[in-house]
Design an enzyme around this catalytic site. Structure first.
Site, short mmCIF file in Angstrom:
data_model
loop_
_atom_site.label_atom_id
_atom_site.label_comp_id
_atom_site.label_asym_id
_atom_site.label_seq_id
_atom_site.Cartn_x
_atom_site.Cartn_y
_atom_site.Cartn_z
CE LYS A 65 45.44 43.49 22.84
NZ LYS A 65 44.58 44.66 22.66
CD GLN A 109 41.04 45.48 22.32
OE1 GLN A 109 41.94 44.98 23.01
NE2 GLN A 109 41.21 45.72 21.03
CG ASP A 132 47.54 50.05 23.74
OD1 ASP A 132 48.32 49.21 23.25
OD2 ASP A 132 46.31 49.99 23.63
#
Ligand code: NAP
Length: 297
Positions: A65, A109, A132
């Site tokens: 990422k 994460q 997200d």
């Protein structure tokens, strides 16, 4: 390339939807968007990833990422916290990032180390920075058909269809898997595109029959080659989200690729299908939040 113009479709083999190339095209569009934002007097978009603990798979994801976001012109930061961090400390980090103006996107994460409440941490993320798409606010927006941030993997499935001229309107779409991360949001996105959606799961009585009737099969299960080639209707589209590592170390999807490609009109491979789209859509979401937060949406 559209399905109709795919030469391999004419000879009976499915068009293999190249997620790597599609993701590269998305990333290049995002990079152009970042450049336009900055050259138009805007601020460089910022993405911050919170990584708690030292799970090797998470470290790999975070590095990918970081690299992709840097290449696209973002300001990227990774906040690393020890595996034994207290819930209060992780929550304090998210609150601090919510307050930082230069941070447009916050990604925690997952999974968090055992003992930490990931739902509580996720819910603290400012919905305007929730790249997200996992906060209740963004989930509600998705269900209500309002503008919001959509989870990256199902968004990637839609993007891969869009960029290959595959329409979901009026199609019978079968989604296998009902996770908050993939199955449920994909079902909502497909509904919003006027598909007729069936969501299957581990308690579904006759998965094969559902698949056989589907114009589009989306497999997000985590069971190697659960979906047999013979279950795929002639001409159907197959999107394989599953990532399963076999004993031989190779990655395989939830669909028997070789069998399914004989019958499908288009299919995503594993690896190199849906997988690369996830990070590309994370970048697209982050550019979007940055534009909105700068009043340039
Ligand atoms: P998950 O949370 O474990 O959900 C799996 C779903 O599959 C559940 O709804 C489960 O049903 C259903 N299921 C399990 N066994 C089944 C069976 N035999 N028949 C029918 N349904 C069954 O998984 P996830 O997070 O959605 O991920 C699914 C897969 O996608 C995994 O392989 C994961 O690695 C992959 N993935 C890939 C990406 C990417 O490409 N970047 C991103 C996310 C996930 P119940 O609800 O009844 O338990």
């Amino acid at each position: 390339m559209s399905q109709e113009s795919n030469p391999s479709a004419a000879t009976g083999g499915a068009q293999v939807l190249d997620g790597k190339a599609t993701a590269a095209a998305v990333r290049s569009d995002v990079a152009a968007g970042v450049e336009a934002l900055v050259s138009g007097g805007g601020r460089q978009p910022g993405l911050t990833v919170v990584l708690v603990g030292d799970d090797p798979a998470s470290q790999v994801y975070v590095r990918s990422k970081d690299r992709a976001a840097t290449e696209a012109g973002f300001r990227v930061e990774t906040v690393r916290m020890p595996a034994d961090s207290a819930q209060a400390d992780v929550e304090a980090t998210v609150r601090r990032l919510n307050d930082e103006d230069a941070v447009d996107g916050i990604l925690v994460q997952l999974p968090l180390p055992r003992g930490l409440d990931s739902d509580a941490v996720t819910e603290l993320i400012d919905p305007a920075k929730d790249v997200d798409g996992l906060t209740k606010d963004n989930i509600a927006r998705l269900v209500l058909g309002q503008d919001g941030l959509v989870p990256c993997t199902p968004a990637g499935c839609i993007e891969i269809c869009d960029r290959h001229g595959i329409s979901l309107a009026g199609k019978d779409v079968v989604v296998i898997g009902r996770s908050h991360l993939v199955g449920k949001p994909f079902a909502q996105l497909a509904l919003a595109r006027n598909a007729t959606v069936t969501v299957c799961h581990s308690r579904t009585r006759d998965l094969e029959a559902h698949c056989r009737a589907a114009d589009v099969v989306v497999a997000a299960v985590g069971v190697t080659e659960l979906v047999k080639g013979s279950w795929i209707k002639e001409g159907a589209v197959v999107l394989d989200v599953g990532i399963n590592r076999g004993e031989d170390g190779k990655l395989r999807g939830d669909v028997d690729f070789e069998g399914a490609r004989e019958r499908a009109s288009a299919i995503t491979p594993v690896p190199g299908g849906v997988g690369p789209m996830t990070i590309a859509m994370l970048l697209a979401n982050t550019l979007e939040t940055s534009r909105r937060r700068q009043g340039r949406g």
